[in-house]
Design a protein around this motif. Sequence first.
Motif, PDB file in Angstrom:
ATOM      1  N   ARG A 185      -0.979 -19.163 -19.556  1.00  0.00           N
ATOM      2  CA  ARG A 185      -0.474 -20.507 -19.907  1.00  0.00           C
ATOM      3  C   ARG A 185       0.382 -21.353 -18.673  1.00  0.00           C
ATOM      4  NH1 ARG A 185       0.887 -20.730 -25.028  1.00  0.00           N
ATOM      5  NH2 ARG A 185       0.626 -18.802 -25.790  1.00  0.00           N
ATOM      6  N   TYR A 186       0.293 -20.790 -17.115  1.00  0.00           N
ATOM      7  CA  TYR A 186       0.827 -21.256 -16.632  1.00  0.00           C
ATOM      8  C   TYR A 186      -0.083 -21.532 -15.319  1.00  0.00           C
ATOM      9  CZ  TYR A 186       5.808 -20.409 -16.536  1.00  0.00           C
ATOM     10  OH  TYR A 186       7.602 -19.569 -17.056  1.00  0.00           O
ATOM     11  N   ALA A 187      -1.262 -21.082 -15.617  1.00  0.00           N
ATOM     12  CA  ALA A 187      -2.475 -21.087 -14.531  1.00  0.00           C
ATOM     13  C   ALA A 187      -3.321 -22.532 -15.234  1.00  0.00           C
ATOM     14  CB  ALA A 187      -4.066 -20.397 -14.806  1.00  0.00           C
ATOM     15  N   LYS A 231      -5.516 -16.461  -7.081  1.00  0.00           N
ATOM     16  CA  LYS A 231      -6.503 -15.956  -8.000  1.00  0.00           C
ATOM     17  C   LYS A 231      -7.234 -17.286  -8.497  1.00  0.00           C
ATOM     18  CE  LYS A 231      -4.320 -12.459  -9.482  1.00  0.00           C
ATOM     19  NZ  LYS A 231      -3.730 -11.602 -10.735  1.00  0.00           N
ATOM     20  N   LEU A 232      -7.015 -18.133  -8.625  1.00  0.00           N
ATOM     21  CA  LEU A 232      -7.776 -19.723  -8.364  1.00  0.00           C
ATOM     22  C   LEU A 232      -8.908 -19.513  -7.499  1.00  0.00           C
ATOM     23  CD1 LEU A 232      -5.406 -21.639 -10.624  1.00  0.00           C
ATOM     24  CD2 LEU A 232      -6.967 -20.786 -11.553  1.00  0.00           C
ATOM     25  N   ARG A 233      -8.159 -19.742  -6.130  1.00  0.00           N
ATOM     26  CA  ARG A 233      -8.935 -20.012  -4.715  1.00  0.00           C
ATOM     27  C   ARG A 233     -10.530 -19.596  -4.673  1.00  0.00           C
ATOM     28  NH1 ARG A 233      -5.127 -19.835  -1.276  1.00  0.00           N
ATOM     29  NH2 ARG A 233      -5.821 -17.685  -0.550  1.00  0.00           N
ATOM     30  N   GLY A 248     -11.710 -18.045  -7.396  1.00  0.00           N
ATOM     31  CA  GLY A 248     -12.563 -17.917  -8.599  1.00  0.00           C
ATOM     32  C   GLY A 248     -12.986 -19.351  -8.642  1.00  0.00           C
ATOM     33  N   ASN A 249     -12.565 -19.857  -7.235  1.00  0.00           N
ATOM     34  CA  ASN A 249     -13.729 -21.640  -6.288  1.00  0.00           C
ATOM     35  C   ASN A 249     -13.707 -22.167  -7.552  1.00  0.00           C
ATOM     36  OD1 ASN A 249     -15.171 -20.440  -4.691  1.00  0.00           O
ATOM     37  ND2 ASN A 249     -16.538 -18.995  -5.955  1.00  0.00           N
ATOM     38  N   LEU A 250     -12.047 -22.630  -7.875  1.00  0.00           N
ATOM     39  CA  LEU A 250     -11.555 -23.489  -9.148  1.00  0.00           C
ATOM     40  C   LEU A 250     -10.449 -24.572  -8.351  1.00  0.00           C
ATOM     41  CD1 LEU A 250     -11.339 -21.487 -12.454  1.00  0.00           C
ATOM     42  CD2 LEU A 250     -12.809 -22.659 -11.378  1.00  0.00           C
ATOM     43  N   VAL A 251     -10.180 -24.154  -6.660  1.00  0.00           N
ATOM     44  CA  VAL A 251     -10.373 -24.914  -5.949  1.00  0.00           C
ATOM     45  C   VAL A 251      -9.273 -24.640  -4.796  1.00  0.00           C
ATOM     46  CG1 VAL A 251      -7.379 -25.136  -7.727  1.00  0.00           C
ATOM     47  CG2 VAL A 251      -7.742 -23.011  -5.609  1.00  0.00           C
ATOM     48  N   LEU A 284      -8.825 -29.175  -6.820  1.00  0.00           N
ATOM     49  CA  LEU A 284      -9.679 -29.376  -7.414  1.00  0.00           C
ATOM     50  C   LEU A 284     -11.617 -29.337  -6.253  1.00  0.00           C
ATOM     51  CD1 LEU A 284      -9.319 -31.164 -10.480  1.00  0.00           C
ATOM     52  CD2 LEU A 284      -8.075 -29.146 -10.112  1.00  0.00           C
ATOM     53  N   SER A 285     -11.786 -27.603  -7.030  1.00  0.00           N
ATOM     54  CA  SER A 285     -12.918 -27.435  -5.799  1.00  0.00           C
ATOM     55  C   SER A 285     -14.030 -28.067  -6.326  1.00  0.00           C
ATOM     56  CB  SER A 285     -13.450 -26.479  -6.011  1.00  0.00           C
ATOM     57  OG  SER A 285     -13.258 -25.989  -7.146  1.00  0.00           O
ATOM     58  N   ARG A 286     -14.335 -28.264  -7.969  1.00  0.00           N
ATOM     59  CA  ARG A 286     -14.647 -29.549  -8.349  1.00  0.00           C
ATOM     60  C   ARG A 286     -14.928 -30.753  -8.900  1.00  0.00           C
ATOM     61  NH1 ARG A 286     -15.624 -24.142  -9.771  1.00  0.00           N
ATOM     62  NH2 ARG A 286     -15.175 -24.044 -11.991  1.00  0.00           N
TER      63      ARG A 286
END
Length: 163
Positions: free
Chosen positions: A8-10, A48-50, A52-55, A67-69
């Motif tokens: 939820r927080y992510a 973790k988000l980094r 996961g290549n999301l940020v 955001l990475s994309r």
Amino acid sequence: MRLTTKGRYAVTAMLDLALHAQNGPVSLADISERQGISLSYLEQLFAKLRRGNLVSSVRGPGGGYQLSRDMHGIKVAQVVDAVNESVDATRCQGLGDCHAGDTCLTHHLWCDLSEQIHEFLSGISLADLVTRREVQEVAQRQDMRRTSAKTQYLDKIETSAVE
């Protein structure tokens, strides 16, 4: 169903990032303040988000995360998956050992539900959420509250300096 605060927080933090992306990199301190999520917890999530290549992170003054994309290409399920969260409706975490070490009668039903939830979240992008009127209203209220608190703080400092 089990979706813990980590997932939820992510999603909340990523949505905040998407909402404020037009202003450049966003600091975790700003997200923490707006969303009421502890800064240390956000640091763990964003690591973790980094991965996961999301940020991606931007160092230096005015730095933060971005955001990475494009937000159209980031699905809610990807965010949940990146922080190693599962949307699992089973009691056995999908292992099939729910009934004294064996599969219970309803195991496959709950597995199917878990898949449906994941598919549902895979169909929703951050952009879909950003464009929702309700999300815009909440974000606007949060930004106004933050601006008001800063103004009150600065007025207090100015009054103290004059005295």
